[in-house]
Each structure stands twice: as C-alpha cells, then as structure tokens.
Design a protein around this motif. Sequence first.
Motif, mmCIF file in Angstrom:
data_model
loop_
_atom_site.group_PDB
_atom_site.id
_atom_site.type_symbol
_atom_site.label_atom_id
_atom_site.label_comp_id
_atom_site.label_asym_id
_atom_site.label_seq_id
_atom_site.Cartn_x
_atom_site.Cartn_y
_atom_site.Cartn_z
ATOM 1 N N GLY A 147 0.802 -1.218 0.000
ATOM 2 C CA GLY A 147 0.000 0.000 0.000
ATOM 3 C C GLY A 147 0.832 1.265 0.000
ATOM 4 O O GLY A 147 0.289 2.373 -0.007
ATOM 5 N N ALA A 148 2.152 1.124 -0.003
ATOM 6 C CA ALA A 148 3.025 2.296 -0.053
ATOM 7 C C ALA A 148 2.933 2.960 -1.417
ATOM 8 O O ALA A 148 2.810 2.294 -2.450
ATOM 9 N N LEU A 149 3.007 4.279 -1.429
ATOM 10 C CA LEU A 149 2.970 5.034 -2.680
ATOM 11 C C LEU A 149 4.357 5.070 -3.318
ATOM 12 O O LEU A 149 5.369 5.139 -2.614
ATOM 13 N N LEU A 150 4.394 5.024 -4.632
ATOM 14 C CA LEU A 150 5.674 5.204 -5.326
ATOM 15 C C LEU A 150 6.206 6.593 -4.998
ATOM 16 O O LEU A 150 5.501 7.594 -5.143
ATOM 17 N N SER A 154 7.445 10.897 4.385
ATOM 18 C CA SER A 154 6.686 11.709 3.419
ATOM 19 C C SER A 154 5.972 10.806 2.431
ATOM 20 O O SER A 154 6.415 9.688 2.165
ATOM 21 N N ARG A 155 4.871 11.324 1.911
ATOM 22 C CA ARG A 155 4.104 10.612 0.890
ATOM 23 C C ARG A 155 3.819 11.591 -0.238
ATOM 24 O O ARG A 155 3.396 12.728 0.004
ATOM 25 N N PRO A 156 4.038 11.198 -1.480
ATOM 26 C CA PRO A 156 3.795 12.098 -2.612
ATOM 27 C C PRO A 156 2.308 12.337 -2.834
ATOM 28 O O PRO A 156 1.454 11.603 -2.333
ATOM 29 N N ASN A 157 2.021 13.348 -3.630
ATOM 30 C CA ASN A 157 0.644 13.754 -3.869
ATOM 31 C C ASN A 157 0.048 13.022 -5.073
ATOM 32 O O ASN A 157 -0.239 13.609 -6.116
ATOM 33 N N HIS A 158 -0.081 11.701 -4.941
ATOM 34 C CA HIS A 158 -0.773 10.895 -5.953
ATOM 35 C C HIS A 158 -1.297 9.649 -5.262
ATOM 36 O O HIS A 158 -1.166 9.512 -4.041
ATOM 37 N N GLU A 159 -1.904 8.742 -6.018
ATOM 38 C CA GLU A 159 -2.588 7.603 -5.410
ATOM 39 C C GLU A 159 -2.017 6.244 -5.810
ATOM 40 O O GLU A 159 -2.552 5.214 -5.400
ATOM 41 N N VAL A 160 -0.979 6.209 -6.597
ATOM 42 C CA VAL A 160 -0.496 4.941 -7.134
ATOM 43 C C VAL A 160 0.383 4.224 -6.110
ATOM 44 O O VAL A 160 1.494 4.669 -5.793
ATOM 45 N N THR A 161 -0.133 3.119 -5.623
ATOM 46 C CA THR A 161 0.609 2.302 -4.672
ATOM 47 C C THR A 161 1.468 1.270 -5.402
ATOM 48 O O THR A 161 1.357 1.085 -6.619
ATOM 49 N N VAL A 162 2.289 0.586 -4.630
ATOM 50 C CA VAL A 162 3.081 -0.526 -5.172
ATOM 51 C C VAL A 162 2.155 -1.551 -5.827
ATOM 52 O O VAL A 162 2.413 -2.029 -6.933
ATOM 53 N N ALA A 163 1.067 -1.897 -5.141
ATOM 54 C CA ALA A 163 0.114 -2.876 -5.678
ATOM 55 C C ALA A 163 -0.575 -2.359 -6.933
ATOM 56 O O ALA A 163 -0.791 -3.113 -7.891
ATOM 57 N N SER A 193 -5.842 3.567 -15.367
ATOM 58 C CA SER A 193 -5.226 4.594 -16.210
ATOM 59 C C SER A 193 -5.375 5.988 -15.608
ATOM 60 O O SER A 193 -4.461 6.818 -15.717
ATOM 61 N N ALA A 194 -6.504 6.264 -14.950
ATOM 62 C CA ALA A 194 -6.714 7.594 -14.374
ATOM 63 C C ALA A 194 -5.722 7.864 -13.248
ATOM 64 O O ALA A 194 -5.148 8.951 -13.150
ATOM 65 N N LYS A 195 -5.514 6.871 -12.394
ATOM 66 C CA LYS A 195 -4.532 7.024 -11.313
ATOM 67 C C LYS A 195 -3.133 7.259 -11.872
ATOM 68 O O LYS A 195 -2.372 8.082 -11.353
ATOM 69 N N MET A 196 -2.796 6.511 -12.916
ATOM 70 C CA MET A 196 -1.469 6.659 -13.513
ATOM 71 C C MET A 196 -1.278 8.070 -14.068
ATOM 72 O O MET A 196 -0.223 8.681 -13.889
ATOM 73 N N GLN A 197 -2.305 8.594 -14.732
ATOM 74 C CA GLN A 197 -2.184 9.936 -15.294
ATOM 75 C C GLN A 197 -2.035 10.975 -14.202
ATOM 76 O O GLN A 197 -1.225 11.907 -14.324
ATOM 77 N N ARG A 198 -2.792 10.826 -13.119
ATOM 78 C CA ARG A 198 -2.665 11.788 -12.020
ATOM 79 C C ARG A 198 -1.268 11.731 -11.417
ATOM 80 O O ARG A 198 -0.715 12.762 -11.023
ATOM 81 N N THR A 234 2.083 14.832 -11.441
ATOM 82 C CA THR A 234 2.791 15.375 -10.281
ATOM 83 C C THR A 234 4.284 15.431 -10.568
ATOM 84 O O THR A 234 4.750 14.994 -11.626
ATOM 85 N N ASP A 235 5.029 15.925 -9.599
ATOM 86 C CA ASP A 235 6.490 16.011 -9.764
ATOM 87 C C ASP A 235 7.210 14.868 -9.056
ATOM 88 O O ASP A 235 8.399 14.973 -8.743
ATOM 89 N N VAL A 236 6.511 13.761 -8.810
ATOM 90 C CA VAL A 236 7.123 12.635 -8.108
ATOM 91 C C VAL A 236 8.293 12.073 -8.906
ATOM 92 O O VAL A 236 8.253 12.005 -10.137
ATOM 93 N N ASP A 237 9.349 11.709 -8.193
ATOM 94 C CA ASP A 237 10.528 11.104 -8.813
ATOM 95 C C ASP A 237 10.220 9.641 -9.123
ATOM 96 O O ASP A 237 9.972 8.853 -8.213
ATOM 97 N N LEU A 238 10.231 9.277 -10.406
ATOM 98 C CA LEU A 238 9.906 7.916 -10.832
ATOM 99 C C LEU A 238 11.083 7.288 -11.569
ATOM 100 O O LEU A 238 11.814 7.979 -12.288
#
Length: 208
Positions: free
Chosen positions: A95-98, A163-172, A180-185, A189-193
């Motif tokens: 459940g951790a966010l990327l 800290s947790r980034p401002n998006h909803e995409v978890t490891v799972a 697709s909507a979660k991925m686009q959101r 953001t400016d999350v480091d991927l």
Amino acid sequence: MRVLTVNVVEELIAGPKETGLTAIDKRPQGGRVLVGTLGLAGDQVCDTKNHGGPDQALYAYAEEDAQWWAGELTRDIPTGLFGENLRTEGLDVNGALLGEVWRIGDEVEVMVRAPRVPCITFQHRMDLPRWVKRFHQANRPGAYLKVLKTGTIGADDRIEILSRPNHEVTVADMFAGQDSAKMQRMLDTDVDLVDEIRGIAHRIAARA
C-alpha cells in the motif's frame, strides 16, 4: 512498524540453467548491517542486467503477506525465502505510494521505487507450477527501495513514514497496472519515478 529481520545472501545457489548462479537465498543477520547506496554489506547480485542498482538497492516484504502466502501454500514462508532483504511487520508495503520515503532506525532513509516483478529465478526457487502467474494474481509483490541516506539497520528497528507524494499509485496499483486515471494523475505530479516505471505508467494512462 518495524523491521523483523535484515537478510543478505547466505551462499550462491544454482538457479535455472538459463541464468546460472543466483543470490536469491537470503538469511537473517545478527547485529547491525551497513546499508550503502547499492544495498546491504555482505549481499550480492548475480544477474546485474535485471537486478540491483540504486533503484533496487533493497527489497522489502511484509510479514503479513508472507503469512498470507503460508496459508495459501500450506507451508512456512521463512524470512528471506522470497529473496527479500527486509522482512517488515506492521507496515503495508504493497500500500506504499511510489516515491514514499521511510526512515529505518535512526539513520537510514529509503524511497519506495517499484514493485518486485517475479522472474524465472523466483519460479525456480519456489518450485511451484505457474508460480510467476500466481504471484502476479495475488498482487502482493513487495517493494524495491532506493537508499537516500546510508547508515546501519538491524532487527527491531522502527520504520517511520517521513513523506508521501501527492498521488494515489501504490506498489500494488503499479503491479496490477489497470487504473489509467490514477497513472495519469501520478504523471501530472512532480514525483521522482524510475524511467521504466514512468514509461509503463504512460502506456497505462494512454488506455483511457
């Protein structure tokens, strides 16, 4: 939330003939273990083409998920069996966010980078028919971690979410790759991927 065990390779063992030796056989260590940017002191990576590097410095798997598998498979899942460096307790690893950042113990900080993708070596290790497919379907992959601050860690170290980034995409979510909507959101953001994760997210987002 804590570390149950810190695991490094016990010995190199034979993997599938396609890959040769593998360092998947991890065992718990006594005392504190030094953590560098490429992982734990005393650990090893054989298949450097597909494993290792800063974005896969550590692999964490939750005791709760291991116990779920123990019930499913009617066998023990001892710490290190899945090749994990960290067996955790009380932390929802899947459940951790990327991009989420944890502190482990007093010194070490890590960032959640990607779900573990099962491979032929893992299949060979488990010696179960269709294990890779079954692992995918269960959607309990565990997480690869990048080391942001080095130091030492040991069993019973506290894990704190910094800290947790401002998006909803978890490891799972990333492992399942359906929303697709979660991925686009997340992409907005400016999350480091990781580059590979960003590419996959773009492909999933494009399905909308």
